[in-house]
Design an enzyme around this catalytic site. Structure first.
Site, PDB file in Angstrom:
ATOM      1  CD1 TRP A   1     112.715 -46.286  79.332  1.00  0.00           C
ATOM      2  CD2 TRP A   1     111.811 -45.261  77.569  1.00  0.00           C
ATOM      3  NE1 TRP A   1     113.122 -46.972  78.216  1.00  0.00           N
ATOM      4  CE2 TRP A   1     112.577 -46.359  77.116  1.00  0.00           C
ATOM      5  CE3 TRP A   1     111.151 -44.461  76.638  1.00  0.00           C
ATOM      6  CZ2 TRP A   1     112.699 -46.671  75.754  1.00  0.00           C
ATOM      7  CZ3 TRP A   1     111.269 -44.777  75.298  1.00  0.00           C
ATOM      8  CH2 TRP A   1     112.023 -45.869  74.868  1.00  0.00           C
TER       9      TRP A   1
ATOM     10  CG  ASP B   1     115.558 -40.093  70.409  1.00  0.00           C
ATOM     11  OD1 ASP B   1     116.508 -39.693  71.106  1.00  0.00           O
ATOM     12  OD2 ASP B   1     114.436 -39.556  70.409  1.00  0.00           O
TER      13      ASP B   1
ATOM     14  NE  ARG C   1     105.694 -46.275  67.684  1.00  0.00           N
ATOM     15  CZ  ARG C   1     106.980 -46.533  67.870  1.00  0.00           C
ATOM     16  NH1 ARG C   1     107.453 -47.743  67.573  1.00  0.00           N
ATOM     17  NH2 ARG C   1     107.794 -45.609  68.378  1.00  0.00           N
TER      18      ARG C   1
ATOM     19  CD  GLU D   1      79.860 -55.569  53.771  1.00  0.00           C
ATOM     20  OE1 GLU D   1      79.553 -54.370  53.628  1.00  0.00           O
ATOM     21  OE2 GLU D   1      81.043 -55.981  53.755  1.00  0.00           O
TER      22      GLU D   1
END
Length: 359
Positions: free
Chosen positions: A167, A197, A181, A46
């Protein structure tokens, strides 16, 4: 209101833990100014719109304000937006929805009406709610919104039996995942994923002024001090654990971790609920979970997953870990079911978003 919603979308990576809000000011059927919520401690939508109008040389008196959420009416980090509207001479406010925050809910509208400003609410409310599922859930239930993200083959495998997973999906799908994310307050994973990982759990593929927090479920504090979550750029790291170990606590604190001890009783079915409640108390609206089959299953079984974000690659892997290590069920009636929210193509992969039926 569509223009106000578009403004709110610009706060997607920016405003957490505050809600994403957009505002436009209209005179004689023309938009004269617009704004969206800034980072915590700075202006709300605002005030941004009012300042935008003044910078352009417009007098805001008599304007209609379209805003995606009820203007606040309390002093927090910033003054009340309802008072800013009154001071600016706004004559009418059209809001998409009432604020679920108990400090605000209905009070902003009441203050505006008390000042003689006409108020209307409910225009494109569903679209406005969709921009702030985490904020709404935290305010109404005391829990954050939890999104479970997985990348899998057509037969639901997330890796080969030897653990290789990089991948399965395309680069475009991985980049798209960083959008989710970036919009979260925190990215969560488990100790199994950290050890296997060594992920950074940060945002790299999209531009953002705010990195989400990084949270690891690590009951026995096994996270190595050399992990990328400590050495890579990103938000603060919190390790949630349930077994005291003063030596590991000292080493991980020195590495930069914030430690959150949440004791767990044997067969405590409410343990994950307790953790999420604790995180909500720290103003975490949305959690983006990227974990392995075991932790995924734990959150699913506990009924704490609000959204599934699944990237499906057009390939078959055969054997390998599943999306979640769920127990066997005896009938289809016992299956956990979700509502299909959207399906789209991202590169050569499919992105499927499903939501819990309670949403």
């Amino acid at each position: 209101m569509q223009a106000a919603l578009a403004q709110a979308e610009q706060a997607l990576y920016l405003s957490n833990p505050n809600p994403r809000v957009g505002c436009v000011l209209v005179q004689n059927g023309q938009i004269i100014a617009q704004g969206h919520t800034q980072q915590v401690g700075s202006h709300h939508a605002e005030v941004m719109a009012i300042e935008n109008a003044r910078a352009k040389g417009f007098d805001t008196a008599g304007s209609t304000a379209y805003v995606t959420l009820e203007p606040c009416n309390h002093f927090g980090r910033t003054p009340p937006c309802s008072e800013a509207f009154i001071a600016a001479g706004i004559s009418r406010v059209v809001a998409a929805m009432q604020d679920p925050n108990p400090q605000v809910s209905g009070k902003g509208f009441a203050r505006l009406q008390q000042a003689g400003i006409k108020v209307q609410s409910g225009l494109l409310e569903d679209e406005a709610r969709d921009l702030n599922p985490g904020f709404i859930k935290r305010m109404t239930t005391g829990l954050p919104w939890l999104r479970l993200k997985v990348a899998a083959s057509l037969d639901g495998r997330t890796a080969l039996p030897n653990g290789q997973s990089q991948w399965i999906t395309s680069e475009k799908a991985r980049e798209d995942g960083h959008h989710f994310r970036a919009s979260a307050c925190a990215v969560m994973s488990g100790i199994g994923t950290i050890l296997a990982d060594d992920p950074s759990l940060n945002v790299r593929a999209v531009t953002t002024l705010r990195q989400p927090q990084r949270i690891v479920m690590d009951s026995r504090l096994r996270t190595p001090e050399s992990s990328k979550i400590f050495t890579s750029e990103g938000g603060k790291v919190t390790l949630i654990y349930s077994h005291r170990n003063s030596e590991r606590e000292a080493k991980l604190s020195a590495a930069g971790a914030q430690l959150l001890y949440v004791p767990r009783q044997v067969n405590d079915e409410n343990y994950l609920h307790s953790i999420l409640k604790e995180l909500a108390s720290k103003h975490i609206n949305e959690i983006h979970l990227e974990a392995g089959a075991k932790l995924n299953a734990s959150f699913l079984i506990a009924g704490l997953v609000d959204e599934l974000l699944i990237y499906l690659a057009p390939l078959l892997l055969g054997e390998g870990p599943a999306i979640a290590a769920l127990p066997e069920i005896a009938s289809l009636q016992s299956a956990q079911r979700f509502n299909l929210h959207s399906i789209s193509c991202v590169g050569e992969d499919a992105r499927i978003i499903l939501r819990a039926r309670s949403f």
